[in-house]
Write a protein that holds these residues in place. Structure first.
Motif, PDB file in Angstrom:
ATOM      1  N   LEU A  73       8.806  99.273  48.278  1.00 34.20           N
ATOM      2  CA  LEU A  73       9.939  99.081  47.358  1.00 34.20           C
ATOM      3  C   LEU A  73      10.288 100.365  46.620  1.00 34.20           C
ATOM      4  CD1 LEU A  73       9.970  95.657  45.464  1.00 34.20           C
ATOM      5  CD2 LEU A  73      11.390  96.464  47.342  1.00 34.20           C
ATOM      6  N   VAL A  74       9.278 101.118  46.213  1.00 34.80           N
ATOM      7  CA  VAL A  74       9.534 102.409  45.575  1.00 34.80           C
ATOM      8  C   VAL A  74      10.309 103.312  46.532  1.00 34.80           C
ATOM      9  CG1 VAL A  74       8.473 104.479  44.598  1.00 34.80           C
ATOM     10  CG2 VAL A  74       7.503 102.226  44.089  1.00 34.80           C
ATOM     11  N   GLY A  75       9.984 103.238  47.811  1.00 33.87           N
ATOM     12  CA  GLY A  75      10.687 104.038  48.814  1.00 33.87           C
ATOM     13  C   GLY A  75      12.161 103.712  48.910  1.00 33.87           C
ATOM     14  N   VAL A  76      12.525 102.429  48.708  1.00 29.23           N
ATOM     15  CA  VAL A  76      13.949 102.055  48.707  1.00 29.23           C
ATOM     16  C   VAL A  76      14.687 102.785  47.585  1.00 29.23           C
ATOM     17  CG1 VAL A  76      15.600 100.166  48.467  1.00 29.23           C
ATOM     18  CG2 VAL A  76      13.472  99.798  49.720  1.00 29.23           C
ATOM     19  N   GLY A  77      14.047 102.848  46.411  1.00 30.22           N
ATOM     20  CA  GLY A  77      14.665 103.553  45.288  1.00 30.22           C
ATOM     21  C   GLY A  77      14.881 105.023  45.587  1.00 30.22           C
ATOM     22  N   LEU A  78      13.932 105.641  46.249  1.00 33.15           N
ATOM     23  CA  LEU A  78      14.051 107.065  46.563  1.00 33.15           C
ATOM     24  C   LEU A  78      15.193 107.334  47.531  1.00 33.15           C
ATOM     25  CD1 LEU A  78      10.263 108.011  46.928  1.00 33.15           C
ATOM     26  CD2 LEU A  78      11.795 108.524  45.012  1.00 33.15           C
ATOM     27  N   ILE A  79      15.323 106.519  48.581  1.00 26.84           N
ATOM     28  CA  ILE A  79      16.387 106.746  49.561  1.00 26.84           C
ATOM     29  C   ILE A  79      17.761 106.428  48.973  1.00 26.84           C
ATOM     30  CG2 ILE A  79      16.350 104.440  50.612  1.00 26.84           C
ATOM     31  CD1 ILE A  79      16.800 107.787  52.469  1.00 26.84           C
ATOM     32  N   SER A  80      17.815 105.514  48.006  1.00 31.41           N
ATOM     33  CA  SER A  80      19.099 105.109  47.421  1.00 31.41           C
ATOM     34  C   SER A  80      19.715 106.179  46.529  1.00 31.41           C
ATOM     35  CB  SER A  80      18.922 103.809  46.625  1.00 31.41           C
ATOM     36  OG  SER A  80      18.493 102.767  47.454  1.00 31.41           O
ATOM     37  N   VAL A  81      18.940 107.182  46.149  1.00 32.51           N
ATOM     38  CA  VAL A  81      19.468 108.282  45.341  1.00 32.51           C
ATOM     39  C   VAL A  81      20.632 108.978  46.062  1.00 32.51           C
ATOM     40  CG1 VAL A  81      18.895 110.561  44.389  1.00 32.51           C
ATOM     41  CG2 VAL A  81      17.296 108.662  44.139  1.00 32.51           C
ATOM     42  N   THR A  82      20.647 108.926  47.381  1.00 35.01           N
ATOM     43  CA  THR A  82      21.667 109.651  48.158  1.00 35.01           C
ATOM     44  C   THR A  82      22.932 108.837  48.413  1.00 35.01           C
ATOM     45  OG1 THR A  82      20.594 108.929  50.215  1.00 35.01           O
ATOM     46  CG2 THR A  82      19.921 111.049  49.299  1.00 35.01           C
ATOM     47  N   LEU A  83      23.013 107.612  47.891  1.00 29.38           N
ATOM     48  CA  LEU A  83      24.219 106.793  48.077  1.00 29.38           C
ATOM     49  C   LEU A  83      25.426 107.381  47.348  1.00 29.38           C
ATOM     50  CD1 LEU A  83      22.814 103.161  47.699  1.00 29.38           C
ATOM     51  CD2 LEU A  83      23.911 104.092  49.748  1.00 29.38           C
ATOM     52  N   ARG A  84      26.613 107.174  47.916  1.00 31.41           N
ATOM     53  CA  ARG A  84      27.866 107.566  47.279  1.00 31.41           C
ATOM     54  C   ARG A  84      28.628 106.320  46.860  1.00 31.41           C
ATOM     55  NH1 ARG A  84      29.925 111.955  51.823  1.00 31.41           N
ATOM     56  NH2 ARG A  84      28.540 113.680  51.243  1.00 31.41           N
ATOM     57  N   LYS A  85      29.551 106.500  45.911  1.00 30.76           N
ATOM     58  CA  LYS A  85      30.387 105.370  45.485  1.00 30.76           C
ATOM     59  C   LYS A  85      31.241 104.932  46.660  1.00 30.76           C
ATOM     60  CE  LYS A  85      33.947 103.991  42.145  1.00 30.76           C
ATOM     61  NZ  LYS A  85      33.305 102.709  41.831  1.00 30.76           N
ATOM     62  N   ALA A  86      31.312 103.604  46.869  1.00 27.85           N
ATOM     63  CA  ALA A  86      32.067 103.066  47.997  1.00 27.85           C
ATOM     64  C   ALA A  86      33.555 103.302  47.820  1.00 27.85           C
ATOM     65  CB  ALA A  86      31.792 101.568  48.144  1.00 27.85           C
ATOM     66  N   LYS A  87      34.258 103.354  48.958  1.00 29.42           N
ATOM     67  CA  LYS A  87      35.711 103.504  48.927  1.00 29.42           C
ATOM     68  C   LYS A  87      36.346 102.241  48.350  1.00 29.42           C
ATOM     69  CE  LYS A  87      35.377 106.037  53.272  1.00 29.42           C
ATOM     70  NZ  LYS A  87      35.703 106.001  54.713  1.00 29.42           N
ATOM     71  N   PRO A  88      37.505 102.374  47.700  1.00 25.55           N
ATOM     72  CA  PRO A  88      38.150 101.204  47.102  1.00 25.55           C
ATOM     73  C   PRO A  88      38.981 100.411  48.097  1.00 25.55           C
ATOM     74  CG  PRO A  88      39.417 103.161  46.584  1.00 25.55           C
ATOM     75  CD  PRO A  88      38.213 103.631  47.358  1.00 25.55           C
ATOM     76  N   GLU A  89      38.572 100.370  49.386  1.00 21.97           N
ATOM     77  CA  GLU A  89      39.376  99.693  50.393  1.00 21.97           C
ATOM     78  C   GLU A  89      39.385  98.184  50.216  1.00 21.97           C
ATOM     79  OE1 GLU A  89      38.394 100.812  54.400  1.00 21.97           O
ATOM     80  OE2 GLU A  89      37.845 102.810  53.764  1.00 21.97           O
ATOM     81  N   THR A  90      38.358  97.638  49.612  1.00 25.60           N
ATOM     82  CA  THR A  90      38.239  96.190  49.555  1.00 25.60           C
ATOM     83  C   THR A  90      38.481  95.639  48.161  1.00 25.60           C
ATOM     84  OG1 THR A  90      35.876  96.488  49.254  1.00 25.60           O
ATOM     85  CG2 THR A  90      36.644  96.075  51.476  1.00 25.60           C
ATOM     86  N   GLU A  91      39.109  96.422  47.299  1.00 25.46           N
ATOM     87  CA  GLU A  91      39.329  95.930  45.939  1.00 25.46           C
ATOM     88  C   GLU A  91      40.342  94.795  45.910  1.00 25.46           C
ATOM     89  OE1 GLU A  91      40.228  99.154  43.412  1.00 25.46           O
ATOM     90  OE2 GLU A  91      38.205  99.998  43.478  1.00 25.46           O
ATOM     91  N   GLU A  92      41.286  94.828  46.836  1.00 23.19           N
ATOM     92  CA  GLU A  92      42.223  93.731  46.963  1.00 23.19           C
ATOM     93  C   GLU A  92      42.044  93.098  48.331  1.00 23.19           C
ATOM     94  OE1 GLU A  92      44.103  92.559  44.632  1.00 23.19           O
ATOM     95  OE2 GLU A  92      43.510  94.092  43.208  1.00 23.19           O
TER      96      GLU A  92
END
Length: 414
Positions: A381-400
Motif C-alpha cells: 500500500l505504501v508503494g501505491v502512494g509512491l507511484i501516485s506522486v507522478t499522476l497529473r490532473k485529468a483532462k476536463p473531457e468528462t465534466e459534462e
C-alpha cells in the motif's frame, strides 16, 4: 433520475454478489486446503489463477463491449450468468486441479462485468458527484465480499459444508442478471457506435499511451496484490498467530470489509470536495499501509477488538482505489474510451498484481510465516502512494456528460 436510480441499484447489486462469490473462497480455503492437502503456495495459486482470468475478462470483454453496438448490457448480463454457473460448479470440485480450473473459468465471467458496469455508471452519473457514486458502487463489491461474506460463508460452511455454501451463493446472481436484462439501456456512447466507423473506435495502445492510464495501471497492480494477499492470508494469520478460527475469525474479517467499504464511500466523496485526487490517494495509501505493518506485529494474546480495529484502519485507506482505477482513467480519456481504459488498469492489476503477488505472499508465508506476509501487504500500500506522486490532473473531457436522445429521455424521468 428514476432510471439512474434503478440501474445504479441493479449494477451495485451485481457487484455485491460478485464480491460474495469472489471472496467466499478465501474464507473457505482453510477447510478446502485441509481436504485437498494444499500447501500455502497452492492456496495462493487458487487465488492467483482467478485474478489472472478475471483480468483477462476485464480487458477482453470490456474492450469488446465498447466496440459493439449495445454491447455493454450483453456483456454485463452474460458475464454475470457465466460467473454464477462456475460459482455453482466450485462446490463440485474434487481435487486441487479441478478447483483451479473452475475458479479460472469463473474469473473470466466476473471480470467481464467490471469495465461495462464501471463505464456505464461513470457516464450516467453527474460529473460533480462521480467520485462518490463510483466509490459507493465499488464499495458494494467490498461490502458483499468482506463484510457480509465472512460471517455468512463461515456459518454456511460450518452448518452445511463448504460445497453447499458455494451452491447457495450462486443462485442470486442468475436472478439479478435476468432483472438487469429487462431494465438496463446501453449508455449514449455505446448507442453512438451505430454512427461511427471502426477506425474511429478506441485503440488500446492509444489509451495506454496516456500517462495517467499507465500510472494508474501500475498503482492498480500494486493495490490488487495488496488486496488478495491480505484477504487470502489474513485468515491464516488470525488462525496461526492469534489462534482465532471459525465464526470469530469471520467476525474479525468483517473489520477488513467495513474499513474498505466505508473508506471507498468517504474517500470517493472527499475527492469530489477536495479536487486534488492525487494527494488524497497518496495520503490514504501511505498511512493505511503503515498501520498494516503495525497490525502484523500485534503480539499473540492481543484482544480481538484491538485486532478488529487495526484491521479496519488498515483497509479504510484503501478506499482510494475506485478513484485510481476508474475515475482518473475515465476523466483522462473520455467516455468513448472509458471501458477500454478501465479494462487496461483493472486487467493489468488483476493479472500482474492479483495473479503474481498472492503466490509471492504464499511463498513468504511458507518461509517466514503469515506475520511476514501481512508486513509485505502493508508495504504494498505504501508503494501505491509512491507511484501516485507522478499522476497529473485529468483532462476536463468528462465534466459534462455527452448529450443524446438516450440521455434526454433518462433526464426527463421523474
Amino acid at each position: 433520475m428514476k432510471y439512474f436510480k434503478r440501474i445504479f441499484l441493479l449494477l451495485s447489486g451485481i457487484w455485491f454478489l460478485v464480491g460474495i462469490e469472489r471472496f467466499s473462497i478465501a474464507y473457505l480455503l482453510p477447510n478446502i486446503a485441509q481436504e485437498f492437502g494444499m500447501s500455502q503456495s497452492r492456496v495462493g495459486a487458487v487465488v492467483s489463477v482467478f485474478a489472472i482470468t478475471f483480468g483477462v475478462g476485464v480487458f477482453v470483454i470490456g474492450t469488446l463491449s465498447e466496440r459493439t453496438v449495445r454491447g455493454k448490457r450483453v456483456a454485463i448480463v452474460g458475464s454475470t450468468l457465466f460467473a454464477a454457473l462456475f460459482g455453482w460448479l466450485t462446490g463440485m470440485a474434487q481435487s486441487f486441479l479441478q478447483l483451479l480450473a473452475i475458479r479460472g473459468l469463473m474469473g473470466i465471467g466476473e471480470g467481464g462485468t467490471w469495465s461495462p458496469v464501471s463505464s456505464t455508471l461513470s457516464e450516467e452519473s453527474p460529473a460533480e458527484g462521480r467520485g462518490g457514486i463510483i466509490g459507493l458502487n465499488t464499495s458494494m463489491l467490498i461490502f458483499g465480499g468482506t463484510v457480509i461474506a465472512p460471517p455468512v460463508i463461515t456459518t454456511l460452511g460450518a452448518l452445511f459444508g463448504w460445497r453447499v455454501a458455494f451452491y447457495l451463493i450462486a443462485v442470486p446472481g442468475a436472478v439479478l442478471a435476468s432483472l438487469t436484462w429487462f431494465v438496463m439501456r446501453d449508455p449514449p456512447s455505446s448507442m453512438e457506435l451505430e454512427n461511427s466507423s471502426k477506425s474511429e473506435r478506441p485503440s488500446v495502445m492509444e489509451v495506454l499511451s496516456e500517462r495517467n492510464v499507465l500510472i494508474c495501471s501500475v498503482g492498480t497492480v500494486i493495490f490488487m496484490g495488496w488486496l488478495w494477499v491480505i484477504s487470502t492470508f489474513e485468515p491464516f494469520y488470525l488462525q496461526m498467530v492469534h489462534g482465532i478460527t471459525g465464526q470469530s475469525m469471520g467476525m474479525i474479517m468483517t473489520g477488513f470489509g467495513l474499513g474498505a467499504t466505508i473508506g471507498s464511500i468517504v474517500v470517493g466523496k472527499l475527492t469530489d470536495v477536495y479536487h486534488n485526487r492525487r494527494d488524497v490517494i497518496i495520503g490514504f495509501s501511505t498511512v493505511s499501509g503503515l498501520i498494516g505493518v503495525g497490525h502484523a506485529f500485534l503480539p499473540a494474546g492481543t484482544p480481538q477488538w484491538a485486532i478488529f480495529l487495526t484491521l479496519f484502519a488498515f483497509s479504510f485507506g484503501s478506499g482510494f482505489i475506485p478513484i485510481l482505477m476508474i475515475v482518473i482513467p475515465t476523466e483522462t480519456v473520455g467516455f468513448e474510451r472509458a471501458a477500454t481504459a478501465v479494462g487496461i488498469t483493472s486487467g493489468l492489476g488483476e493479472i500482474l498484481g492479483g495473479g503474481i503477488l498472492p503466490i509471492v505472499g504464499g511463498g513468504i508465508s511458507d518461509i517466514w510465516g503469515p506475520r511476514a506476509t501481512i508486513v509485505f501487504g502493508g508495504f504494498l500500500l505504501v508503494g501505491v502512494g509512491l507511484i501516485s506522486v507522478t499522476l497529473r490532473k485529468a483532462k476536463p473531457e468528462t465534466e459534462e456528460k455527452p448529450t443524446s436522445q438516450h440521455s434526454a429521455v433518462a433526464a426527463g424521468e421523474d
